[in-house]
Every structure is written in C-alpha cells, then in structure tokens.
Write a protein that holds these residues in place. Structure first.
Motif, short mmCIF file in Angstrom:
data_model
loop_
_atom_site.label_atom_id
_atom_site.label_comp_id
_atom_site.label_asym_id
_atom_site.label_seq_id
_atom_site.Cartn_x
_atom_site.Cartn_y
_atom_site.Cartn_z
N TYR A 151 0.83 -1.20 0.00
CA TYR A 151 0.00 0.00 0.00
C TYR A 151 0.87 1.26 0.00
CZ TYR A 151 -2.68 3.79 2.08
OH TYR A 151 -3.23 5.01 2.34
N ILE B 147 -4.08 -4.44 -3.70
CA ILE B 147 -4.90 -3.33 -3.21
C ILE B 147 -6.02 -3.10 -4.20
CG2 ILE B 147 -4.92 -0.88 -2.68
CD1 ILE B 147 -1.96 -1.20 -1.91
N GLU C 147 -8.83 -0.85 -3.53
CA GLU C 147 -9.13 0.58 -3.53
C GLU C 147 -8.53 1.20 -2.28
OE1 GLU C 147 -13.17 1.95 -2.85
OE2 GLU C 147 -13.65 0.06 -1.86
N THR D 158 -9.45 4.23 0.49
CA THR D 158 -10.44 5.18 0.99
C THR D 158 -9.89 5.81 2.25
OG1 THR D 158 -12.16 3.70 0.16
CG2 THR D 158 -12.85 5.45 1.65
N PRO E 191 -6.13 1.17 2.82
CA PRO E 191 -6.33 0.30 1.67
C PRO E 191 -7.37 -0.77 1.93
CG PRO E 191 -4.42 -0.41 2.88
CD PRO E 191 -4.92 0.85 3.56
N THR E 192 -8.09 -1.15 0.88
CA THR E 192 -8.91 -2.35 0.89
C THR E 192 -8.11 -3.37 0.12
OG1 THR E 192 -10.93 -1.04 0.91
CG2 THR E 192 -11.12 -3.35 0.24
N ILE E 193 -7.73 -4.44 0.78
CA ILE E 193 -6.84 -5.42 0.20
C ILE E 193 -7.60 -6.70 -0.10
CG2 ILE E 193 -4.76 -6.80 0.59
CD1 ILE E 193 -3.81 -4.45 2.38
N GLY E 194 -7.44 -7.21 -1.30
CA GLY E 194 -8.08 -8.45 -1.70
C GLY E 194 -7.03 -9.51 -1.98
#
Length: 180
Positions: free
Chosen positions: A103, A161, A163, A165, A169-172
């Motif tokens: 990130y 990552i 997105e 916000t 980070p929104t991690i998948g």
C-alpha cells in the motif's frame, strides 16, 4: 544530567570525553544517593556506569541505539493487539506488514488497465454465473495461471490493493484470475 545526555548523544567521541562522562556519572550517582538516602540506585542508572567503556570500545553511542527497531516493533505489537487473533501470529503479522508495504509503495500513476500486460497459460471461460455476478451479459473471459502487469507478476493467493479510501487500503486476495 544534561551534560551526560549531551555526551551520550554526541556524534563524535574521544577517550577524554569518556573519562569526563565517567566523572559526571559518578557525580550523578553520588548526588542521587545524597538527595534520596532511602532509595537505592535503579538498574537503569547503574547501566550508565558502563557507557564510558562502551563509548571507547564502539565509538559514538548515538550510532548504536535501538530506537528505530523499537519503533518498528511497536507497529507489530499494536497490530497484534488490534487483530486479536493469536493463531499463527508470525504469519499473520508478516502478511499484514507486506500488504501494508504494498500500500505504501503503490504508484497511482501506473494503473493496471493503462499498462502493458502479459498473460500466462489458461483457457477461455464462458459461464452464466460469471455474467450474472459481474452484471455483464455475454461477457467472455480468460482464466489464467498468472498475469504480469508492468513486470509485476500476480498469482493465486497474492494480495492486491483493490481501492484506497481515506488513506486506508482495501486489500483483496486473488482466488481466480479472469482476463477480458
């Protein structure tokens, strides 16, 4: 006490500095014993006795301090408390740290859809469930074992990552690779 601190954090040192530091520490301990006769010298205060020898042996002590390591360790301690899951903690902390580093090192200028892409071996996928999930009728996709975007290779179970916000980070985790 300020002179002791100044000598301890000095970027240069000499044998004379070490001798002067030893005298200052001796005076400090004597003054402490005089001012607080009911208290004994604390172990931390005793460790000061060894600093002149260490200064002569290793050079300026400011170059050997552990403050950065303690700061990094505090990140892991706070993360462990926040996670609250102590099953396989080293793996969890290592994974979260690596994802956080991803990130921090992201380059928003190089978005995947604007980059050169190389696709590994795979097969075409035509699945109605996929079309319904992505809400795209007659979508054709390609399932592959890896994708390389700008030299970065993405494989199954790799964290990415999705997105960002409010700087979080929104991690998948990649479970299946489909390429249009």
């Amino acid at each position: 006490m300020m002179e002791i601190v100044d000598l301890l954090f000095s970027p240069t040192t000499s044998v004379d500095h070490a001798a002067y530091l030893a005298a200052l520490i001796n005076d400090h301990h004597r003054d402490f014993a005089t001012l607080y006769p009911d208290s004994s010298i604390l172990p931390k205060m005793h460790f000061l006795v060894h600093t002149p020898r260490l200064m002569i042996q290793f050079g300026p002590l400011v170059r050997h301090w552990t403050m950065r390591f303690e700061a990094k360790h505090s990140y892991f301690k706070s993360l462990a408390r926040a996670i609250g899951n102590f099953i396989n903690l080293p793996y969890t902390l290592a994974m979260r740290h690596q994802l956080y580093q991803c990130y921090l090192n992201r380059n928003e200028e190089q978005l995947p859809w604007k980059s050169d892409m190389e696709v590994g071996p795979g097969s075409a996928v035509c699945d109605d469930r996929l079309n319904e999930t992505l809400n795209q009728p007659s979508l054709s996709a390609y399932s592959c074992s890896w994708i390389k975007v700008d030299g970065d290779e993405y494989k199954l179970d790799t964290g990415v990552i999705i997105e960002v916000t409010d700087d979080m980070p929104t991690i998948g985790v990649i479970k299946k690779k489909l390429f249009d």
